[in-house]
Scaffold this motif. Structure first.
Motif, PDB file in Angstrom:
ATOM      1  N   GLU A 128       0.829  -1.205   0.000  1.00 31.70           N
ATOM      2  CA  GLU A 128       0.000   0.000   0.000  1.00 31.70           C
ATOM      3  C   GLU A 128       0.869   1.264   0.000  1.00 31.70           C
ATOM      4  O   GLU A 128       0.583   2.227  -0.702  1.00 31.70           O
ATOM      5  CB  GLU A 128      -0.904  -0.025   1.234  1.00 31.70           C
ATOM      6  N   ASP A 131       2.411   2.158  -3.398  1.00 34.11           N
ATOM      7  CA  ASP A 131       1.529   2.868  -4.318  1.00 34.11           C
ATOM      8  C   ASP A 131       1.582   4.382  -4.086  1.00 34.11           C
ATOM      9  O   ASP A 131       1.313   5.161  -5.005  1.00 34.11           O
ATOM     10  CB  ASP A 131       0.083   2.388  -4.161  1.00 34.11           C
ATOM     11  N   LYS A 132       1.931   4.783  -2.892  1.00 28.41           N
ATOM     12  CA  LYS A 132       1.976   6.214  -2.572  1.00 28.41           C
ATOM     13  C   LYS A 132       3.309   6.857  -2.939  1.00 28.41           C
ATOM     14  O   LYS A 132       3.506   8.035  -2.708  1.00 28.41           O
ATOM     15  CB  LYS A 132       1.684   6.411  -1.089  1.00 28.41           C
TER      16      LYS A 132
END
Length: 188
Positions: A128, A131-132
């Motif tokens: 996660e 993705d940032k």
């Protein structure tokens, strides 16, 4: 000037990729341990169940021997009664051992399951976060790169984890301008 969704910058992912691969290896190892403990648990409990079943047969066998020895001398009858009591006691011990083994195996399974969930959560959080690492424009506007110690953010700049702002998109509908003018030019 950027449109909504346009690429602003990308943060180097190499260090996190290395950590992610390590975590994935740990996750696979934990999964293997989980499966191994499941197999061990089922085998251990099967052995205990078989032991209980065998002990029940021994109790029945000793009771049959006692029943058939009613015309034997009292010493043999007493010996057969002791054998029945001993077989019943061993059956009770086997059942108690099975109960304790079940609790032990349940605890082992819960422990490894918790570690497995923890590793899965850690890997999913890392994915996660990856993705940032690509920053895109949340809306239309003009990109203003942040100033760190007198120099703007550019390729190769270090980002502070306590202040991870790379760029801003100011609201251009209301602006405040600070202007410096020489005293000589104020009248103009």
């Amino acid at each position: 000037m950027v449109q909504k969704g346009d690429f602003i910058c990308s943060i180097d992912k190499t260090e996190l990729f290395g950590r992610l691969e390590d975590r994935k290896l740990d996750l696979e190892q934990t999964r293997a341990q989980y499966e191994q403990i499941q197999l061990d648990t089922s085998l251990n409990l099967r052995v205990e169940r078989d032991n209980i079943l065998n002990q029940k047969y021994i109790v029945q066998e000793q009771e049959l021997i006692l029943e058939q020895s009613q015309f034997e001398p009292p010493a043999i009858i007493k010996q057969n009664e002791y054998n029945v009591e001993k077989a019943i006691r061993e059956l009770d011990q086997a059942q108690e051992r099975y109960r304790i083994k079940t609790l032990q195996e349940k605890a082992r399974m819960m422990e490894i399951a918790a570690k497995l969930r923890e590793d899965e959560l850690e890997v999913s959080q890392m994915v996660e976060v990856l993705d940032k690492f690509v920053v895109t424009a949340p809306q239309d506007g003009m990109v203003i790169y942040v100033d760190y110690r007198g120099s703007k953010v550019k390729e190769g700049s270090q980002i502070n984890s306590w202040n991870p702002v790379v760029a801003t998109l100011p609201d251009l509908t209301t602006m405040q301008s600070i202007t410096y003018i020489n005293e000589v030019d104020i009248r103009r």
